[in-house]
Scaffold this motif. Structure first.
Motif, mmCIF file in Angstrom:
data_model
loop_
_atom_site.group_PDB
_atom_site.id
_atom_site.type_symbol
_atom_site.label_atom_id
_atom_site.label_comp_id
_atom_site.label_asym_id
_atom_site.label_seq_id
_atom_site.Cartn_x
_atom_site.Cartn_y
_atom_site.Cartn_z
ATOM 1 N N VAL A 186 0.869 -1.177 0.000
ATOM 2 C CA VAL A 186 0.000 0.000 0.000
ATOM 3 C C VAL A 186 0.902 1.222 0.000
ATOM 4 C CG1 VAL A 186 -1.616 1.388 1.378
ATOM 5 C CG2 VAL A 186 -1.962 -1.083 1.164
ATOM 6 N N MET A 187 0.646 2.163 -0.910
ATOM 7 C CA MET A 187 1.442 3.387 -0.937
ATOM 8 C C MET A 187 0.531 4.594 -0.760
ATOM 9 S SD MET A 187 4.229 4.676 -3.707
ATOM 10 C CE MET A 187 4.702 6.393 -3.831
ATOM 11 N N LEU A 188 0.969 5.514 0.079
ATOM 12 C CA LEU A 188 0.262 6.787 0.254
ATOM 13 C C LEU A 188 1.201 7.916 -0.142
ATOM 14 C CD1 LEU A 188 -1.405 6.391 3.763
ATOM 15 C CD2 LEU A 188 -2.559 6.389 1.547
ATOM 16 N N THR A 189 0.730 8.803 -1.000
ATOM 17 C CA THR A 189 1.514 9.977 -1.372
ATOM 18 C C THR A 189 0.933 11.177 -0.644
ATOM 19 O OG1 THR A 189 1.823 8.959 -3.518
ATOM 20 C CG2 THR A 189 2.439 11.253 -3.320
ATOM 21 N N LEU A 190 1.726 11.713 0.293
ATOM 22 C CA LEU A 190 1.251 12.803 1.138
ATOM 23 C C LEU A 190 1.660 14.129 0.513
ATOM 24 C CD1 LEU A 190 2.505 11.135 4.443
ATOM 25 C CD2 LEU A 190 0.216 10.952 3.433
ATOM 26 N N GLY A 191 0.979 14.497 -0.543
ATOM 27 C CA GLY A 191 1.266 15.754 -1.235
ATOM 28 C C GLY A 191 0.191 16.774 -0.919
ATOM 29 N N THR A 192 -0.086 17.656 -1.881
ATOM 30 C CA THR A 192 -1.160 18.641 -1.708
ATOM 31 C C THR A 192 -2.437 17.918 -1.299
ATOM 32 O OG1 THR A 192 -0.129 19.850 -3.489
ATOM 33 C CG2 THR A 192 -2.310 20.575 -2.821
ATOM 34 N N GLY A 193 -2.704 16.783 -1.977
ATOM 35 C CA GLY A 193 -3.756 15.864 -1.562
ATOM 36 C C GLY A 193 -3.107 14.544 -1.144
ATOM 37 N N VAL A 194 -3.929 13.555 -0.796
ATOM 38 C CA VAL A 194 -3.383 12.225 -0.491
ATOM 39 C C VAL A 194 -3.693 11.292 -1.659
ATOM 40 C CG1 VAL A 194 -3.519 10.216 1.028
ATOM 41 C CG2 VAL A 194 -3.581 12.513 1.999
ATOM 42 N N GLY A 195 -2.643 10.828 -2.332
ATOM 43 C CA GLY A 195 -2.813 9.844 -3.403
ATOM 44 C C GLY A 195 -2.577 8.459 -2.844
ATOM 45 N N GLY A 196 -3.086 7.461 -3.525
ATOM 46 C CA GLY A 196 -2.880 6.105 -3.025
ATOM 47 C C GLY A 196 -2.802 5.084 -4.135
ATOM 48 N N GLY A 197 -2.123 3.996 -3.844
ATOM 49 C CA GLY A 197 -2.050 2.891 -4.796
ATOM 50 C C GLY A 197 -1.897 1.588 -4.043
ATOM 51 N N ILE A 198 -2.409 0.519 -4.638
ATOM 52 C CA ILE A 198 -2.389 -0.791 -3.992
ATOM 53 C C ILE A 198 -1.854 -1.836 -4.972
ATOM 54 C CG2 ILE A 198 -3.826 -2.601 -2.958
ATOM 55 C CD1 ILE A 198 -5.910 -0.334 -2.422
ATOM 56 N N ILE A 199 -0.892 -2.620 -4.514
ATOM 57 C CA ILE A 199 -0.451 -3.803 -5.254
ATOM 58 C C ILE A 199 -0.920 -5.020 -4.466
ATOM 59 C CG2 ILE A 199 1.539 -5.126 -6.089
ATOM 60 C CD1 ILE A 199 1.261 -2.500 -7.574
ATOM 61 N N LEU A 200 -1.711 -5.877 -5.100
ATOM 62 C CA LEU A 200 -2.186 -7.106 -4.464
ATOM 63 C C LEU A 200 -1.678 -8.291 -5.269
ATOM 64 C CD1 LEU A 200 -5.947 -6.682 -3.411
ATOM 65 C CD2 LEU A 200 -3.899 -6.554 -1.987
ATOM 66 N N ASN A 201 -1.018 -9.212 -4.602
ATOM 67 C CA ASN A 201 -0.473 -10.388 -5.284
ATOM 68 C C ASN A 201 0.325 -10.009 -6.529
ATOM 69 O OD1 ASN A 201 -1.723 -12.015 -3.343
ATOM 70 N ND2 ASN A 201 -3.637 -11.961 -4.485
ATOM 71 N N GLY A 202 1.116 -8.940 -6.414
ATOM 72 C CA GLY A 202 2.030 -8.555 -7.480
ATOM 73 C C GLY A 202 1.416 -7.749 -8.607
ATOM 74 N N ARG A 203 0.124 -7.436 -8.509
ATOM 75 C CA ARG A 203 -0.511 -6.675 -9.591
ATOM 76 C C ARG A 203 -1.255 -5.452 -9.048
ATOM 77 N NH1 ARG A 203 -0.589 -9.623 -14.304
ATOM 78 N NH2 ARG A 203 -2.316 -8.476 -15.209
ATOM 79 N N ILE A 204 -1.410 -4.443 -9.911
ATOM 80 C CA ILE A 204 -2.170 -3.263 -9.517
ATOM 81 C C ILE A 204 -3.603 -3.677 -9.205
ATOM 82 C CG2 ILE A 204 -3.242 -1.138 -10.398
ATOM 83 C CD1 ILE A 204 -0.745 -0.724 -12.108
ATOM 84 N N TYR A 205 -4.119 -3.187 -8.070
ATOM 85 C CA TYR A 205 -5.530 -3.393 -7.773
ATOM 86 C C TYR A 205 -6.253 -2.056 -7.885
ATOM 87 C CZ TYR A 205 -9.935 -4.201 -5.593
ATOM 88 O OH TYR A 205 -11.291 -4.268 -5.391
#
Ligand SMILES: [Zn+2]
Length: 322
Positions: free
Chosen positions: A133-152
Motif C-alpha cells: 500500500v502506498m500513500l503519497t502525502l502531497g497537496t492531496g493524499v494519493g494512493g495505490g495498492i499492489i495485491l499479489n504482485g498486480r495493480i488493484y
C-alpha cells in the motif's frame, strides 16, 4: 535485453524514459505538458517526448516492447475511455484512438498513482514485495495498492482512492465534495488546516508565518518542531495520530508486506517514520500479536511513475477500448 518506454504525464511536464528489464531508467526526456492545448497537440507531444527518450538511449523503436503511460486520470476498463484528466479538462476521451497512429507499439495506460506504487514495487522501496500500500502525502493524499504482485483498482478502475476514505463522520469538507476524508487531514493541505486551527500567537510557528495566518505553510510546522516549538509539536503529534489511524485501516483491510510513504510531507523523514511506526503499532488491529508491516519512504522519486508505466504490460491491467 528487453526495453520499454515509460511516460509520466503530469499537469506541468511530460516525462519519458526508456526502462530496461531490470527496471532501470537508461534515458530521460521531458517536454512541457502545455495544458490548455488540443488533445491532438498534447498527444502528439506525448509521442514526441517518448521518441526523444528512445533516441537518448541510443536505441530505435524496434528495440522497444511496449509504450506504457501514467495519466492523472483513470481509464475505464469496460469502455477504454480516459474518464477525466482535470489538468487538461478531458472527459471520456478515446485516448487509445489518438495514440495508436502515433507509435506502433502495444500501448498501456494507467492512473499515475498506480504507476508510482508499481514503480516502487519493481525498483524502489517495495522491491520484490507482492502486497503493497502506498500513500503519497502531497497537496492531496494519493494512493495505490499492489495485491499479489498486480495493480488493484477495483471493478471499474476507480478503486484504490485511499485519500477519499473517511477518517471522520461529518469532518472537514474535502476537495471531492465529501466530508471527513483522509485527504482533508493527512495531506499537506490538511496539515496546514490543522495548524491554522491550533495556532496561537506568541509561538515560534506564529513568527515563522510572519504573524499572518494566510502565510502559514505545511512545512513550517515541521520547521517549528525542529526548533522546539511546543504548539508545533502538538500539531505534528495530532497529524501523526490521524495518519496512523488511516494507515491502521489499510493494514487491517489489506495486510500488506509494506506501507510506502511518498510526497512532500514524507520529506520530513526524521520526524515522520519512527514516531509514526509507534502510533501505527498502537492503533492497528492485532498489532500487539502479529506486529505491523514494514513502513518505508518512497525511493524511486520522479522515476517511479516512468518505471511503473514501462512495466504495465507485465504487471498492469489491460484497459484497451473494447
Ligand atoms: Zn475526499
Amino acid at each position: 535485453m528487453r526495453y520499454d518506454i515509460g511516460l509520466d504525464v503530469g499537469g506541468t511536464n511530460l516525462s519519458a524514459g526508456v526502462v530496461d528489464e531490470e527496471g532501470r531508467v537508461i534515458s530521460h526526456a521531458a517536454l512541457p505538458a502545455g495544458a490548455g492545448r488540443s488533445i491532438d497537440e498534447i498527444t502528439a507531444d506525448m509521442a514526441k517526448v517518448s521518441l526523444m527518450a528512445v533516441e537518448n538511449a541510443g536505441l530505435t523503436l524496434r528495440d522497444m516492447a511496449s509504450w506504457g503511460i501514467g495519466m492523472p486520470s483513470y481509464v475505464n476498463p469496460r469502455t477504454g475511455l480516459l474518464v477525466h484528466a482535470n489538468c487538461f479538462g478531458w472527459r471520456n476521451v478515446p485516448i487509445y484512438r489518438y495514440l495508436e497512429p502515433l507509435i506502433a507499439l502495444p500501448i498501456y495506460i494507467e492512473n499515475d498513482a498506480n504507476c508510482a506504487v508499481l514503480g516502487e514495487t519493481v525498483a524502489g522501496a517495495a522491491k520484490d514485495f507482492q502486497n503493497v500500500v502506498m500513500l503519497t502525502l502531497g497537496t492531496g493524499v494519493g494512493g495505490g495498492i499492489i495485491l499479489n504482485g498486480r495493480i488493484y483498482s477495483g471493478a471499474d478502475g476507480l478503486g484504490a482512492e485511499l485519500g477519499h476514505t473517511k477518517l471522520f463522520f461529518r469532518g472537514r469538507k474535502c476537495t471531492c465534495g465529501q466530508m471527513g476524508c483522509i485527504d482533508g487531514y493527512c495531506s499537506a493541505r490538511g496539515l496546514k488546516e490543522t495548524a491554522k486551527e491550533m495556532l496561537t500567537d506568541g509561538t515560534l510557528l506564529w513568527d515563522l508565518c510572519h504573524h499572518d495566518i494566510r502565510k502559514l505553510e505545511a512545512q513550517m510546522v515541521t520547521e517549528a518542531v525542529q526548533l522546539g516549538d511546543q504548539t508545533a509539536v502538538e500539531i505534528w503529534d495530532l497529524y501523526l495520530s490521524q495518519l496512523a489511524a488511516a494507515i491502521g485501516n489499510f493494514i487491517a483491510i489489506f495486510r500488506p508486506e509494506a506501507v510506502i510513504l511518498g510526497g512532500g510531507v514524507a520529506k520530513a523523514s526524521d520526524l515522520l517514520l519512527n514516531p509514526l511506526r509507534k502510533k501505527v503499532q498502537e492503533s492497528t488491529f492485532a498489532a500487539q500479536e502479529i506486529g505491523i508491516p514494514e513502513m518505508r519512504l518512497a525511493q524511486a522519486g520522479n522515476d517511479a511513475g516512468i518505471i511503473g508505466a514501462a512495466v504495465l504490460e507485465k504487471y498492469g491491467i489491460d484497459r484497451r477500448e473494447k
